[in-house]
Each structure stands twice: as C-alpha cells, then as structure tokens.
Motif scaffolding. Structure first.
Motif, PDB file in Angstrom:
ATOM      1  N   UNK A  43       0.809  -1.218   0.000  1.00 45.79           N
ATOM      2  CA  UNK A  43       0.000   0.000   0.000  1.00 45.79           C
ATOM      3  C   UNK A  43       0.845   1.272   0.000  1.00 45.79           C
ATOM      4  N   UNK A  44       1.320   1.663   1.129  1.00 45.31           N
ATOM      5  CA  UNK A  44       1.917   2.986   1.333  1.00 45.31           C
ATOM      6  C   UNK A  44       3.169   3.212   0.496  1.00 45.31           C
ATOM      7  N   UNK A  45       3.917   2.161   0.251  1.00 44.51           N
ATOM      8  CA  UNK A  45       5.128   2.293  -0.559  1.00 44.51           C
ATOM      9  C   UNK A  45       4.823   2.920  -1.926  1.00 44.51           C
ATOM     10  N   UNK A  51       0.224  13.056  -1.972  1.00 44.99           N
ATOM     11  CA  UNK A  51      -1.161  12.570  -1.977  1.00 44.99           C
ATOM     12  C   UNK A  51      -1.591  11.947  -0.659  1.00 44.99           C
ATOM     13  N   UNK A  52      -0.676  11.806   0.283  1.00 39.72           N
ATOM     14  CA  UNK A  52      -0.999  11.159   1.557  1.00 39.72           C
ATOM     15  C   UNK A  52      -1.723  12.157   2.459  1.00 39.72           C
ATOM     16  N   UNK A  53      -2.791  11.680   3.069  1.00 42.57           N
ATOM     17  CA  UNK A  53      -3.560  12.547   3.972  1.00 42.57           C
ATOM     18  C   UNK A  53      -3.795  11.811   5.287  1.00 42.57           C
ATOM     19  N   UNK A  54      -3.549  12.507   6.384  1.00 43.81           N
ATOM     20  CA  UNK A  54      -3.887  11.999   7.714  1.00 43.81           C
ATOM     21  C   UNK A  54      -4.880  12.968   8.332  1.00 43.81           C
ATOM     22  N   UNK A  55      -6.015  12.418   8.741  1.00 46.59           N
ATOM     23  CA  UNK A  55      -7.028  13.218   9.430  1.00 46.59           C
ATOM     24  C   UNK A  55      -7.216  12.663  10.829  1.00 46.59           C
ATOM     25  N   UNK A  68      -5.044   7.909   4.348  1.00 48.39           N
ATOM     26  CA  UNK A  68      -5.282   7.404   3.001  1.00 48.39           C
ATOM     27  C   UNK A  68      -4.403   8.155   2.012  1.00 48.39           C
ATOM     28  N   UNK A  69      -4.230   7.568   0.855  1.00 50.04           N
ATOM     29  CA  UNK A  69      -3.416   8.179  -0.183  1.00 50.04           C
ATOM     30  C   UNK A  69      -3.774   7.600  -1.537  1.00 50.04           C
TER      31      UNK A  69
END
Length: 163
Positions: A43-45, A51-55, A68-69
């Motif tokens: 996933x994250x790789x 584009x990565x978002x942390x809420x 998510x990204x």
C-alpha cells in the motif's frame, strides 16, 4: 489517486508517536513485523508523498485516525482507520507537528527474551520497533466530528467503520 473505492483497513493495534527526530513521527502499530512490512509494501510504498492525507477526527474523549493516499500505479486503494482514546502523546503531536510528519509503521509486541532489560535491569514487558521505511506527510488535519461534511472522505469512512 486511485479511482477504486477505498478499502478501509482497521486491523492494527493503535497509533504511536515519536518526537525526537527532525519531524515528528506518527505510526500505526502492528503486532507482527513481517505482516506490517508486507502491508507497507502493498500500500503505502506506492503512495506519492503529496497525496498522503492523515485526518484526526475528534469525537468526545476519542479520535479517529484516518490515513489514506492511494496510487494509480498499484491498483490498490487501501486506507487505514482506527478509533482510539485521546492521549497525552496525541495532544503533544497535535501541538508540535510543524505542518509535516513522517509516516512509519511500528511493531509493538510482548518481549519474550529475558535478556532484554530496561536501564534499571528490569525485564521489559513490551518492546517497540519502528520500521525504517518512511513517507513525508504534508496534509494533516484536525477536525471535530460535528464539523464533518457528509460528502467528505472522513465522514464516509466513519460511517462505514463504526467501532
């Protein structure tokens, strides 16, 4: 971003924070190193940092961690969600993250090696390992649950993942 709908992964233990690097670290915690490594690679790789978002969606004494990204290259659109209690570590992160954080995965497991002791010579009951792979996250938000727009990714995620 992937055009596939987001599949929400919530099978992790919680969220960890580390403050002693140039930028604060935030990391989902897993009980197994190999599983965490494989999930990162799947996933994250593939996610571009921009584009990565942390809420962090606060709701009473708890908050939702939503990460998510997505990637248009891997065909995978996994996001991460977990509802956890607000802690002193979370508050410290919120106050001092400086508009950027390093995303990593952590492994938190019971120590089974009697030789591993803390500085006072007492056997450590648990140990934390923060994996080396990192991504820079610039899109970090702190939101009250009552202020969420029903069309937002965060609102839809919480509705799809009641905990």
């Amino acid at each position: 971003m992937s055009s596939k709908p987001t599949t929400w992964f919530r099978n992790f233990m919680g969220i960890g924070y580390r403050y002693h690097d140039v930028y604060m670290n935030v990391f989902p915690l897993f009980p197994n190193r190999m599983a965490a490594y494989k999930l990162w690679k799947k996933t994250i790789d593939w996610w571009p940092d921009v584009d990565i978002k942390i809420s962090f969606v606060e709701e009473g004494d708890d908050y939702w961690f939503i990460l998510y990204g997505g990637s248009k290259y891997s065909g995978d659109n996994t996001g991460f969600v977990k509802k956890v209690p607000i802690s002193e570590n979370y508050k410290r992160f919120k106050e001092g993250y400086e508009k950027k954080a390093m995303l990593r995965f952590g492994v938190y497991k019971e120590n089974t090696d009697p030789k591993k002791k803390d500085k006072d010579g007492v056997m450590k009951k648990f140990e934390l390992e923060v994996l080396k792979k990192t991504k820079s996250v610039y899109n970090i938000s702190f939101i009250q649950a009552s202020e969420l727009d029903p069309g937002s990714v965060e609102w839809q995620c919480i509705q799809a993942n009641p905990q």
